[in-house]
Motif scaffolding. Structure first.
Motif, short mmCIF file in Angstrom:
data_model
loop_
_atom_site.label_atom_id
_atom_site.label_comp_id
_atom_site.label_asym_id
_atom_site.label_seq_id
_atom_site.Cartn_x
_atom_site.Cartn_y
_atom_site.Cartn_z
N GLY A 58 -0.34 -12.34 -10.73
CA GLY A 58 -0.76 -10.96 -10.56
C GLY A 58 0.25 -10.13 -9.80
N SER A 62 2.09 -7.12 -11.59
CA SER A 62 1.75 -5.78 -11.10
C SER A 62 2.97 -4.99 -10.67
N ARG A 76 -2.87 -2.25 -11.73
CA ARG A 76 -4.30 -2.51 -11.84
C ARG A 76 -4.63 -3.97 -12.16
N VAL A 77 -3.61 -4.75 -12.50
CA VAL A 77 -3.88 -6.16 -12.76
C VAL A 77 -4.29 -6.88 -11.47
N LEU A 80 -8.01 -7.11 -10.95
CA LEU A 80 -8.53 -7.99 -12.00
C LEU A 80 -8.29 -9.46 -11.64
N PHE A 83 -10.76 -10.51 -9.11
CA PHE A 83 -12.05 -10.89 -9.70
C PHE A 83 -12.02 -12.34 -10.19
N LEU A 84 -10.91 -12.75 -10.77
CA LEU A 84 -10.78 -14.15 -11.23
C LEU A 84 -10.79 -15.11 -10.05
N SER A 144 -4.96 -8.80 -3.93
CA SER A 144 -5.07 -10.20 -4.35
C SER A 144 -4.54 -11.14 -3.27
N ILE A 206 -10.60 -0.63 -8.17
CA ILE A 206 -10.56 -0.40 -9.62
C ILE A 206 -11.43 0.79 -10.02
#
Length: 289
Positions: A58, A62, A76-77, A80, A83-84, A144, A206
């Motif tokens: 990520g 990113s 924006r990755v 995401l 979330f993973l 992240s 997000i």
């Protein structure tokens, strides 16, 4: 590679190597030391390895430059990926809780006393890891990486729970073997709670929530110091990856020419970027006074 990205990548490699070593140590100590709490810890550390690899992906993705399809970049990755990472945490918590319940209902031997020494060392190391990675996450504005740091903190807490559970089992002796398993069950609940703490800021990012009042105040202060800027009106900030994109309405003298207003706009944009290195796109809208 930019300095902030280098810092984040190094912190992620630190997490991957550390979690790999700890997963092996915990697994071996848990099996030979008759401690399911330690085995549960090993399971979490194993999921941490995969989640840290996701974080590494990520961060690198990113920071790819903007292109025709992604004019604001690929930042924006990051939420995401977060979330993973939360998904990995919830999965590991569910596995630990399930196995804990089974072990509570199954008679087994007391944990070995030396497992406390292993846990003590792990607790110190994981708390150190949390502080280091969180510091890097704050420095780089990486959501992240902050999530990865919370993995270390949750690992430290599960190790504390395991330490308490094993201590109770050893101190009270026969009949209290399951204290170790209850500790693992408590740890799974704490992991789920931490999952929410990690998920909520990423969701806000997000969804473009307004969460950056200090940065807004700094932007407004710098803006009014620029020649030609009388005041500021709207200031919208959204985070993408490690950068903050800004839409700012600047008030100028209504009698100046369009070119003069255009020049003030560029001067304001350049000044903001010089003083705040974490800014990405800066859109200036000129408001006549």
């Amino acid at each position: 590679m930019k300095t902030s990205e280098q810092t984040a990548v190094k912190a992620t490699y630190f997490s991957i190597v550390g979690n790999t070593c700890l997963a092996i140590i915990k697994g071996i100590a848990g099996v030979f030391g008759n401690s399911y709490a330690l085995i549960a810890d090993a399971i979490e550390s194993t999921t941490d390895i995969f989640s840290s690899c996701l974080v590494l992906f990520g961060i690198k993705y990113s920071n790819r430059p903007a292109d025709a399809n992604h004019p604001y970049g690929h930042g924006r990755v990051e939420p995401l990926i977060t979330f993973l990472v939360v998904g990995f945490l919830i999965t590991s918590a569910s596995i630990i809780a399930y196995e804990s319940v089974i072990n509570i209902r199954t008679p087994h031997e007391l944990p070995k006393p030396w497992t406390l020494i292993v846990l003590g060392a792990i607790i110190i190391w994981k708390e150190f890891s949390f502080r280091l990675v969180m510091k890097r996450g704050i420095q780089t504005n990486s959501s992240s990486l902050k999530a990865d740091a919370w993995h270390h903190r949750s690992d430290a807490i599960t190790s504390v729970a395991a330490f308490i559970g094993i201590s109770i089992a050893l101190f009270l002796g026969k009949g209290y073997e399951s204290a170790d398993d209850w500790a693992a069950l408590f740890a799974s609940a704490f992991i789920l709670y931490n999952s929410y703490l990690i998920f909520r800021p990423a969701l806000g990012e997000i969804m473009d929530e307004h969460l950056y009042e200090d940065l807004e105040a700094e932007i407004r202060k710098i803006a009014v110091s620029v020649d030609g800027v009388i005041d500021t009106e709207k200031c919208f900030i959204r985070k993408s990856g490690m950068k903050f994109h800004v839409d700012l309405h600047a008030v100028v003298d209504g009698t100046i020419s369009v070119k003069e207003g255009h020049d003030i706009s560029h001067l304001l944009k350049d000044t903001l970027r010089e003083n705040i290195v974490d800014l990405g796109h800066v859109l200036i809208h000129i408001e006549p006074n």
